[in-house]
Scaffold this active site. Structure first.
Site, PDB file in Angstrom:
ATOM      1  N   CYS A  45       0.846  -1.496   0.212  1.00 46.62           N
ATOM      2  CA  CYS A  45      -0.366  -0.197  -0.107  1.00 46.62           C
ATOM      3  C   CYS A  45       1.190   1.284  -0.079  1.00 46.62           C
ATOM      4  O   CYS A  45       0.573   2.235  -0.270  1.00 46.62           O
ATOM      5  CB  CYS A  45      -1.074   0.139   1.652  1.00 46.62           C
ATOM      6  SG  CYS A  45      -2.567  -1.537   1.339  1.00 46.62           S
ATOM      7  N   ASP A 139     -23.141  10.949 -11.005  1.00 44.91           N
ATOM      8  CA  ASP A 139     -24.432   9.914 -10.859  1.00 44.91           C
ATOM      9  C   ASP A 139     -24.333   9.690  -9.332  1.00 44.91           C
ATOM     10  O   ASP A 139     -25.836   9.341  -8.859  1.00 44.91           O
ATOM     11  CB  ASP A 139     -25.591   9.345 -11.657  1.00 44.91           C
ATOM     12  CG  ASP A 139     -24.787   8.292 -11.991  1.00 44.91           C
ATOM     13  OD1 ASP A 139     -22.881   8.072 -11.561  1.00 44.91           O
ATOM     14  OD2 ASP A 139     -25.299   7.657 -13.121  1.00 44.91           O
TER      15      ASP A 139
END
Length: 219
Positions: A45, A139
């Site tokens: 990470c 959206d």
């Protein structure tokens, strides 16, 4: 219940390294990428967060906001950022969510609903399903879900490629073929009849089979 493409992205409020946010308000009219991490100070990470910071201008050009998530506290994220900059050359230049109560990870289907316990006492192995990439449209619908194992670093160049396709196909009635990259030929969507396609592409199209209609990328 796992999230699926087309679902509304779960809204939430959270503290981040850039202040408190409500997720849907933070997205606004933009596209967004949420990418998650099982634990701070983990090696793979660390490389991912640094690379994402390096290529953030590419996301900016496309009107895409980036946000990271880890189950550790925001204070830890700030300390981790120093390591990321030292080892990768770039510190995170986007917000990182602190999800210490695991609520967001569970709401987004990255951890079982029954998951519990102090985030600081949970290991990366406990949280190993929290290795996701979500692309969310203006959206607020989920457009892409990628789930990676602990041992495989993510390919964020591929995420950019997919965003190029998503943004193009949201605007034009086309689909992008295998290995497609920006500027290459596309395929007229199957939902478009030949009659309607002729209105948009009066010069016609290449058609090795009746169901494959190849045209230059619309501009």
């Amino acid at each position: 219940m796992a999230l699926q493409i087309g679902d509304t992205a779960p809204d939430f409020e959270a503290d981040t390294t850039q202040g408190h946010i409500r997720f849907h308000d933070w997205i606004g009219d933009s596209w967004a990428v949420l990418f998650s991490h099982p634990k701070d100070f983990t090696p793979i990470c660390t490389t991912e967060l640094g690379y994402m910071a390096k290529i953030k201008p590419e996301f900016d050009k496309r009107g895409v906001k980036i946000i990271g998530l880890s189950v550790d506290p925001v204070d830890n994220h700030a300390k981790w950022a120093k390591d990321i900059e030292e080892t990768q050359g770039f510190a995170p230049n986007y917000p990182m969510i602190g999800d210490t109560d695991l609520k967001i990870a569970k709401a987004w289907g990255m951890l079982p609903a029954a998951a519990s316990g102090d985030a600081s006492k949970r290991t990366a192995a406990d949280n190993q399903t929290v290795r996701n990439v979500f692309v969310i449209g203006p959206d607020k619908k989920i457009k892409l879900i990628l789930v990676y194992p602990m041992t495989t670093g993510r390919n964020f160049d591929e995420v950019l490629r997919v965003i190029d396709s998503l943004q193009l196909t949201a605007k034009h009635k086309v689909a992008t073929p295998v290995q497609w990259k920006q500027g290459e030929d596309v395929i007229i969507a199957g939902s478009v009849s030949d009659e309607d396609a002729k209105k948009t592409y009066p010069k016609g199209w290449k058609s090795p089979k009746p169901y494959i209609r190849i045209v230059p990328q619309p501009r």
